[in-house]
Design a protein around this motif. Structure first.
Motif, PDB file in Angstrom:
ATOM      1  N   ASN A 125      -4.517   9.516   4.125  1.00 57.55           N
ATOM      2  CA  ASN A 125      -5.092   9.196   3.015  1.00 57.55           C
ATOM      3  C   ASN A 125      -4.265  10.934   2.064  1.00 57.55           C
ATOM      4  O   ASN A 125      -5.223  10.935   0.828  1.00 57.55           O
ATOM      5  N   GLN A 126      -3.684  11.232   2.795  1.00 60.41           N
ATOM      6  CA  GLN A 126      -3.020  12.891   2.419  1.00 60.41           C
ATOM      7  C   GLN A 126      -2.286  12.793   2.506  1.00 60.41           C
ATOM      8  O   GLN A 126      -1.025  12.461   3.571  1.00 60.41           O
ATOM      9  N   ARG A 180      -2.266   0.879  10.011  1.00 61.29           N
ATOM     10  CA  ARG A 180      -3.178   2.350  10.270  1.00 61.29           C
ATOM     11  C   ARG A 180      -3.561   3.510  11.192  1.00 61.29           C
ATOM     12  O   ARG A 180      -3.780   4.776   9.839  1.00 61.29           O
ATOM     13  N   PHE A 233       0.688   9.843   0.899  1.00 62.56           N
ATOM     14  CA  PHE A 233       0.226   9.914   2.122  1.00 62.56           C
ATOM     15  C   PHE A 233       1.127  10.748   3.090  1.00 62.56           C
ATOM     16  O   PHE A 233       1.928  10.855   2.671  1.00 62.56           O
ATOM     17  N   THR A 263      -7.805   8.492   9.150  1.00 65.61           N
ATOM     18  CA  THR A 263      -6.566   7.782   8.981  1.00 65.61           C
ATOM     19  C   THR A 263      -7.393   6.790   7.911  1.00 65.61           C
ATOM     20  O   THR A 263      -8.044   6.404   7.926  1.00 65.61           O
ATOM     21  N   LEU A 264      -5.986   5.503   7.972  1.00 67.49           N
ATOM     22  CA  LEU A 264      -6.967   4.592   6.740  1.00 67.49           C
ATOM     23  C   LEU A 264      -7.398   3.741   7.856  1.00 67.49           C
ATOM     24  O   LEU A 264      -7.837   2.917   6.760  1.00 67.49           O
ATOM     25  N   GLY A 273      -0.313   7.111  -3.532  1.00 69.20           N
ATOM     26  CA  GLY A 273      -0.257   8.130  -2.315  1.00 69.20           C
ATOM     27  C   GLY A 273      -1.006   9.238  -3.210  1.00 69.20           C
ATOM     28  O   GLY A 273      -2.384   8.746  -4.100  1.00 69.20           O
ATOM     29  N   THR A 289       0.976  -1.124   0.348  1.00 75.52           N
ATOM     30  CA  THR A 289      -0.334  -0.106   0.220  1.00 75.52           C
ATOM     31  C   THR A 289       0.935   0.858   0.337  1.00 75.52           C
ATOM     32  O   THR A 289       0.265   2.721  -0.712  1.00 75.52           O
TER      33      THR A 289
END
Length: 361
Positions: free
Chosen positions: A113-114, A108, A74, A132-133, A72, A67
Motif C-alpha cells: 500500500n505504497q 494481498r 499501490f 503488504t495488504l 492508492g 480496491t
C-alpha cells in the motif's frame, strides 16, 4: 537617404523579435508536464495486459479489483502468466479450486500500500522489509555490484526470492513490478508446520524425527531447510521403515539429516546469487552444527528467464585435503522459497548423503 537606412533596419528587426517571442512561448508550452490520460488504474491495466491475465483473474475472483481501482498508491508485485503456469495454474477457472480466503491472502501478499520504485530500494540491500495488504512482510533484495566493479551493475531485484523481470511499470494509481515466480507465503506457520502438512515430505520428516531435529523446527529460528521429497528417497531404496531401523549410535544424524538445515539463517535461493554479486563469493560455505563438515551451495541465474537454480553438496573440509560428495539441487525454482514465520523451505531434488556414507568411525 542616410536617415532612412536605420528605419528600414529597425523594421526588419521587429518580425525577427516577434518570431523569437512566439518561439519562446511555444517552447515554454512544451515544457509543461501534462497528465497522461493513457495510464490506467491497477485492476484495469493488468486486465488488459496479455502477460498478466492470470494475476488479473486472481484479483477479480478474490474481490480485490475494486480496491485496486482506488486512489492508492499501490505497488503490485505481479507474477507473470508463466509464473502461475509453473505452479499448475493455466487458466482463470483454476482459481476456483482454491479456498477463497487463501486466494485473497495470496493476492494481498503481492500488493504494497505504497509506491515503491526501483530507485527507492537500497543498493546492495538484502532482505529489506515492506508491508503488504495481507499484513505480511515482503523481503526486497537489490544486488547491484561489488564495490570494485561499480561500472557494470547487475541490478538484480528480488522480492521473496522472485526475480523482477519488468520494473517500474507506471499505472494511474501506482507502480507494477512483474515477477517470474509466484511468492509463496504461509503466515502463522513454522517450517515444521509447513512440512507436516505436505505428505510428499514424510520420509524426510521421519528422518528429522529419528535424529532429534523435528522439534527444533518449531522454534524461533530462523531456519533455512532443504527438503527432498519421498520420490528422491525411494529412488535410493530409502523408506520410513529403513530410517526407523537406523541406529544413532552408528550413524551420524548431524550429517545424514542435520545437513539439510541451516540454523540461524534466512536465505532465499536468490540470496546466494546476491552474495556472488556483491561479495564476489562464488559459493556459500556453512559449517554443520556440532560437526567439522561443510555445506556448500552455489547458484546460477538464467539470462533470459531470470530464474535462479542451485546446487549443493557436502565437503569434509574447506581446504585440501578433503572429500566431497555428489551434488543435489533444484532445477525447479517454483518449488523453492516457501516462506514461513520462522524460516524458509526449499525443495531439493537429490540427497546430500546416503546412510552408508554417514557411518561413524
Amino acid at each position: 537617404m542616410k536617415n532612412r537606412k536605420p528605419i528600414r533596419n529597425s523594421l526588419l528587426i521587429i518580425p525577427a523579435l516577434l518570431m523569437l517571442l512566439f518561439g519562446a512561448c511555444k517552447h515554454d508550452d512544451l515544457e509543461i508536464a501534462k497528465p497522461n490520460e493513457n495510464f490506467r488504474l491497477a485492476a484495469d491495466f493488468i486486465k488488459n495486459n496479455y502477460d498478466l491475465t492470470l494475476f488479473s483473474a486472481a484479483v477479480e475472483k478474490s474481490g480485490m479489483a475494486e480496491t485496486l481501482r482506488g486512489k492508492g498508491p499501490f505497488t503490485l508485485l505481479a507474477p507473470s502468466n508463466t509464473a502461475f503456469n509453473e505452479i499448475g495454474i493455466s487458466k482463470a477457472s483454476d482459481f476456483d479450486k482454491m479456498n477463497p480466503d487463501s486466494l485473497k491472502a495470496l493476492v494481498r501478499c503481492h500488493i504494497l500500500n505504497q509506491q515503491l520504485l526501483f530507485s527507492q530500494v537500497p543498493v546492495n540491500g538484502v532482505d529489506i522489509r515492506y508491508r503488504t495488504l495481507a499484513e505480511t512482510q515482503v523481503y526486497a533484495t537489490l544486488a547491484s555490484y561489488a564495490p570494485n566493479n561499480s561500472a557494470y551493475p547487475a541490478n538484480n531485484l528480488y522480492f521473496n526470492g522472485s526475480s523482477v523481470t519488468r520494473k517500474d511499470v507506471t499505472i494511474a494509481n501506482g507502480i507494477i513490478h512483474v515477477l517470474n515466480k509466484v511468492m509463496k507465503v504461509t503466515p502463522n506457520s513454522t517450517v515444521r508446520d509447513w512440512l507436516a502438512k505436505r505428505p510428499q515430505y514424510s520420509i524426510f520428516v521421519s528422518g528429522l524425527k529419528k535424529f532429534g531435529f523435528w522439534e527444533r523446527l518449531s522454534g524461533a529460528g530462523p531456519f533455512t531447510v532443504f527438503a527432498p521429497q519421498n520420490s528422491v528417497f525411494e529412488a535410493q531404496n530409502i523408506t520410513e521403515a529403513s530410517i526407523a531401523a537406523l541406529d544413532p549410535a552408528t550413524h551420524s544424524g548431524e550429517r545424514l539429516f542435520g545437513s539439510y538445515i541451516l540454523h540461524n539463517k534466512h536465505f532465499f535461493i536468490s540470496d546466494y546469487n546476491v552474495f556472488y554479486i556483491i561479495n564476489n563469493e562464488s559459493a556459500y560455505n556453512g559449517q554443520l552444527d556440532n560437526d567439522s563438515w561443510y555445506f556448500i551451495i552455489s547458484t546460477e541465474r538464467n539470462f533470459f528467464t531470470a530464474a535462479v537454480t542451485y546446487s549443493a553438496h557436502l565437503q569434509t573440509a574447506l581446504d585440501y585435503p578433503y572429500d566431497t560428495y555428489p551434488a543435489a539441487g533444484s532445477t525447479t525454482p517454483a518449488l523453492t522459497d516457501n516462506l514461513t514465520d520462522n524460516g524458509l523451505v526449499h525443495d531439493m531434488q537429490g540427497l546430500l548423503l546416503l546412510p552408508e556414507q554417514a557411518l561413524k568411525h
